[in-house]
Design a protein around this motif. Structure first.
Motif, PDB file in Angstrom:
ATOM      1  N   ASN A  15       0.984  -1.062  -0.495  1.00 39.69           N
ATOM      2  CA  ASN A  15      -0.121   0.231   0.267  1.00 39.69           C
ATOM      3  C   ASN A  15       1.101   1.121  -0.313  1.00 39.69           C
ATOM      4  OD1 ASN A  15      -2.510  -1.129  -0.073  1.00 39.69           O
ATOM      5  ND2 ASN A  15      -2.486  -2.134   2.617  1.00 39.69           N
ATOM      6  N   PRO A  16      -0.072   2.180  -0.150  1.00 43.97           N
ATOM      7  CA  PRO A  16       0.996   3.529  -1.071  1.00 43.97           C
ATOM      8  C   PRO A  16       1.381   4.637   0.471  1.00 43.97           C
ATOM      9  CG  PRO A  16      -0.391   4.142  -1.531  1.00 43.97           C
ATOM     10  CD  PRO A  16      -0.544   2.557  -1.492  1.00 43.97           C
ATOM     11  N   VAL A  17       2.320   5.150   0.965  1.00 46.05           N
ATOM     12  CA  VAL A  17       1.827   6.343   2.012  1.00 46.05           C
ATOM     13  C   VAL A  17       0.638   7.091   1.565  1.00 46.05           C
ATOM     14  CG1 VAL A  17       3.096   7.862   3.543  1.00 46.05           C
ATOM     15  CG2 VAL A  17       4.100   4.916   3.303  1.00 46.05           C
ATOM     16  N   ILE A  18      -0.288   7.786   2.347  1.00 46.40           N
ATOM     17  CA  ILE A  18      -0.748   8.830   1.622  1.00 46.40           C
ATOM     18  C   ILE A  18      -0.791  10.140   2.251  1.00 46.40           C
ATOM     19  CG2 ILE A  18      -3.062   9.363   1.586  1.00 46.40           C
ATOM     20  CD1 ILE A  18      -4.611   6.689   0.641  1.00 46.40           C
ATOM     21  N   HIS A  19      -0.557  10.599   2.460  1.00 43.58           N
ATOM     22  CA  HIS A  19      -0.212  12.690   2.826  1.00 43.58           C
ATOM     23  C   HIS A  19      -1.285  13.786   2.718  1.00 43.58           C
ATOM     24  CE1 HIS A  19       2.552  13.784  -0.778  1.00 43.58           C
ATOM     25  NE2 HIS A  19       2.184  12.618  -0.922  1.00 43.58           N
ATOM     26  N   GLU A  20      -1.853  13.551   3.158  1.00 46.27           N
ATOM     27  CA  GLU A  20      -3.216  15.272   2.767  1.00 46.27           C
ATOM     28  C   GLU A  20      -2.269  16.957   3.434  1.00 46.27           C
ATOM     29  OE1 GLU A  20      -7.525  13.952   3.266  1.00 46.27           O
ATOM     30  OE2 GLU A  20      -6.302  12.910   4.877  1.00 46.27           O
ATOM     31  N   HIS A  21      -2.670  17.567   2.600  1.00 44.51           N
ATOM     32  CA  HIS A  21      -2.865  19.040   2.712  1.00 44.51           C
ATOM     33  C   HIS A  21      -3.582  20.236   2.212  1.00 44.51           C
ATOM     34  CE1 HIS A  21      -0.454  18.839  -1.469  1.00 44.51           C
ATOM     35  NE2 HIS A  21      -1.302  20.184  -1.295  1.00 44.51           N
ATOM     36  N   GLU A  22      -3.032  20.739   2.673  1.00 40.22           N
ATOM     37  CA  GLU A  22      -4.626  22.857   2.602  1.00 40.22           C
ATOM     38  C   GLU A  22      -4.020  23.229   1.565  1.00 40.22           C
ATOM     39  OE1 GLU A  22      -7.651  22.567   6.147  1.00 40.22           O
ATOM     40  OE2 GLU A  22      -5.799  24.166   6.153  1.00 40.22           O
ATOM     41  N   PHE A  23      -4.551  23.514   0.980  1.00 40.23           N
ATOM     42  CA  PHE A  23      -4.467  24.792  -0.093  1.00 40.23           C
ATOM     43  C   PHE A  23      -5.291  25.936  -0.138  1.00 40.23           C
ATOM     44  CE2 PHE A  23      -5.569  21.976  -3.335  1.00 40.23           C
ATOM     45  CZ  PHE A  23      -6.444  22.523  -4.374  1.00 40.23           C
ATOM     46  N   TYR A  24      -5.174  27.127  -0.804  1.00 43.06           N
ATOM     47  CA  TYR A  24      -6.729  28.340  -1.008  1.00 43.06           C
ATOM     48  C   TYR A  24      -5.672  29.202  -2.139  1.00 43.06           C
ATOM     49  CZ  TYR A  24      -3.549  31.053   2.027  1.00 43.06           C
ATOM     50  OH  TYR A  24      -2.541  32.024   2.487  1.00 43.06           O
ATOM     51  N   THR A  25      -7.203  29.853  -2.649  1.00 41.42           N
ATOM     52  CA  THR A  25      -6.845  30.955  -3.490  1.00 41.42           C
ATOM     53  C   THR A  25      -7.633  31.720  -2.535  1.00 41.42           C
ATOM     54  OG1 THR A  25      -7.270  30.042  -5.924  1.00 41.42           O
ATOM     55  CG2 THR A  25      -7.935  31.539  -5.645  1.00 41.42           C
ATOM     56  N   ALA A  26      -7.043  33.131  -2.365  1.00 39.56           N
ATOM     57  CA  ALA A  26      -7.403  34.192  -2.164  1.00 39.56           C
ATOM     58  C   ALA A  26      -6.869  35.570  -2.542  1.00 39.56           C
ATOM     59  CB  ALA A  26      -7.375  33.756  -0.062  1.00 39.56           C
ATOM     60  N   GLU A  27      -7.790  36.240  -1.628  1.00 42.55           N
ATOM     61  CA  GLU A  27      -6.744  38.030  -2.015  1.00 42.55           C
ATOM     62  C   GLU A  27      -6.068  37.798  -0.721  1.00 42.55           C
ATOM     63  OE1 GLU A  27      -9.845  37.710  -3.334  1.00 42.55           O
ATOM     64  OE2 GLU A  27      -9.748  37.563  -5.238  1.00 42.55           O
ATOM     65  N   LEU A  28      -4.937  37.813  -0.416  1.00 44.15           N
ATOM     66  CA  LEU A  28      -4.372  37.766   1.031  1.00 44.15           C
ATOM     67  C   LEU A  28      -4.477  40.156   1.162  1.00 44.15           C
ATOM     68  CD1 LEU A  28      -2.404  35.400   1.903  1.00 44.15           C
ATOM     69  CD2 LEU A  28      -5.400  34.881   1.995  1.00 44.15           C
ATOM     70  N   ALA A  29      -4.183  40.353   2.508  1.00 48.04           N
ATOM     71  CA  ALA A  29      -4.318  41.926   2.877  1.00 48.04           C
ATOM     72  C   ALA A  29      -3.648  42.178   4.142  1.00 48.04           C
ATOM     73  CB  ALA A  29      -5.251  42.915   2.898  1.00 48.04           C
ATOM     74  N   GLY A  30      -2.652  43.107   3.974  1.00 44.80           N
ATOM     75  CA  GLY A  30      -2.238  43.711   4.949  1.00 44.80           C
ATOM     76  C   GLY A  30      -1.395  45.198   5.690  1.00 44.80           C
ATOM     77  N   ASP A  31      -1.417  45.339   6.436  1.00 39.15           N
ATOM     78  CA  ASP A  31      -1.071  47.230   6.253  1.00 39.15           C
ATOM     79  C   ASP A  31       1.033  46.690   7.130  1.00 39.15           C
ATOM     80  OD1 ASP A  31      -3.671  48.158   6.858  1.00 39.15           O
ATOM     81  OD2 ASP A  31      -3.919  48.304   8.295  1.00 39.15           O
ATOM     82  N   LEU A  32       1.434  48.217   6.983  1.00 42.63           N
ATOM     83  CA  LEU A  32       2.607  48.184   6.647  1.00 42.63           C
ATOM     84  C   LEU A  32       2.561  49.655   7.015  1.00 42.63           C
ATOM     85  CD1 LEU A  32       4.835  46.723   5.946  1.00 42.63           C
ATOM     86  CD2 LEU A  32       4.993  48.769   3.243  1.00 42.63           C
ATOM     87  N   LEU A  33       4.028  49.942   7.643  1.00 44.63           N
ATOM     88  CA  LEU A  33       4.407  51.039   8.247  1.00 44.63           C
ATOM     89  C   LEU A  33       6.314  51.613   8.517  1.00 44.63           C
ATOM     90  CD1 LEU A  33       2.701  53.480  11.031  1.00 44.63           C
ATOM     91  CD2 LEU A  33       5.581  52.317  11.234  1.00 44.63           C
ATOM     92  N   VAL A  34       6.329  52.151   7.704  1.00 45.14           N
ATOM     93  CA  VAL A  34       8.142  52.408   8.033  1.00 45.14           C
ATOM     94  C   VAL A  34       7.936  53.904   8.456  1.00 45.14           C
ATOM     95  CG1 VAL A  34      10.234  52.211   6.453  1.00 45.14           C
ATOM     96  CG2 VAL A  34       8.199  50.983   4.993  1.00 45.14           C
TER      97      VAL A  34
END
Length: 342
Positions: free
Chosen positions: A137-156
């Motif tokens: 039997n093969p070794v099975i593995h799973e993972h998550e992924f997604y499609t999204a627009e990510l946003a965050g704030d920035l300050l310098v």
């Protein structure tokens, strides 16, 4: 005294750029819940790691020391912002028992990059069966992924670039006594910033460091699962405004309508008017073509008067960031670095 503040957005397509703790043999992406909605995110720490890793290859990085074991481990950098750009911009704490301590609050502050609209991650699975005997039997593995627009704030915090506190009430100094002496011998000059004694690097080096940061942001790379979910990690949208204070009024320019992420020109326009007395130059809006569909063309039409009046600059994120880097390194924005009370 001027801060660059604003917003960064990434366009993640079938990606898993930042993973959390695995559960039941499933590699899970980082995600948060708001009510019943799920929002994937990239942690602020991960984004800062991407920035460090994306610095030019010839830019010296601060060395890291790791000591102790088990729950009594600690790791810290050299704590020499006079020598290393990353110590200067990203801050540090060096607290070694029996030795001088020093710390530096970050110059570059960034928020968590969160999916603007709710997006539930999907599961993918794979197998490992290479060189297995027939019938195994093969070794099975799973993972998550997604499609999204990510946003965050920035300050310098521009006035603090290349400026290191050497005293202060309730604060640890940014340089030990030995490091301060060496920094001064290397060309740093004594100054006062916000009422605190400090050492300041020459303006050419301060300009250079900000320019390197902006160019690095324009060519950002990094993230997990690149072998399975390779994708662009440069900013799809970046909004930067030179503000005389550290307030960021542009956190709400991205919103959600009918489950779609939208850029609100009305929000941008009203915030520009409300904070006009605090702005120290035009607002820069870098927007990659194709991001959010046809909204860029619509925004350009709706904001034509601001662009014509040079209150707003609209262009590709890479061009906008690189052109600002050129202006800063050429000395055309030196006023942004100064403490008006000095």
């Amino acid at each position: 005294m001027t801060f660059l503040v604003g917003k960064i957005a990434l366009d993640v397509v079938a990606g898993a750029p930042n993973n959390g703790l695995g559960q039941d043999n499933v590699a899970k992406v980082k995600q948060m819940r708001v009510g019943r909605d799920v929002h994937p995110y990239v942690s602020a720490q991960a984004f800062r790691r991407w920035l460090r890793d994306s610095l030019p290859a010839d830019e010296p990085r601060s060395t890291v020391v790791r000591s102790g074991s088990g729950k009594k481990q600690q790791a810290y950098t050299a704590g020499r912002p006079d020598r290393y750009l990353d110590d200067d911009l990203f801050g540090y704490m060096v607290a070694v028992k029996g030795a001088d301590t020093c710390q530096r609050d970050t110059v570059v502050a960034n928020g968590t990059l969160v999916a603007v609209a709710p997006r539930r991650p999907e599961k993918d699975w794979g197998t490992m069966s290479r060189d297995f005997a027939a019938g195994e039997n093969p070794v099975i593995h799973e993972h998550e992924f997604y499609t999204a627009e990510l946003a965050g704030d920035l300050l310098v915090d521009l006035p603090r670039v290349g400026v290191f506190e050497t005293d202060g009430t309730g604060l640890k100094v940014a340089l030990t006594a030995t490091a301060a002496t060496e920094a001064e011998q290397g060309g740093a000059e004594p100054v006062e910033l916000c009422g605190t004694r400090a050492l300041r690097l020459p303006i050419d080096e301060r300009r250079r460091r900000v320019a390197v940061l902006l160019r690095t942001l324009a060519g950002l790379r990094g993230g997990a699962k690149q072998s399975l979910h390779y994708g662009d990690r440069t900013p799809a949208l970046v909004l930067l405004a030179p503000m005389k204070g550290g307030v960021n009024p542009f956190t709400r320019v991205l919103g959600v309508e009918n489950d779609k992420v939208v850029f609100s020109t009305d929000v941008l326009r009203e915030e520009l008017d409300a904070w006009a007395d605090e702005l120290d130059g035009p607002v820069l809006l870098g927007w990659a073509p194709g991001f959010l569909g046809r909204q860029r063309a619509r925004a350009e039409t709706e904001l034509t008067d601001l662009i014509t009046d040079e209150r707003l600059v609209l262009g590709h994120p890479r061009k906008v960031l690189n052109e600002l880097a050129v202006d800063i390194q050429a000395g055309r924005r030196d006023g942004w670095f100064e403490d008006p009370k000095a």
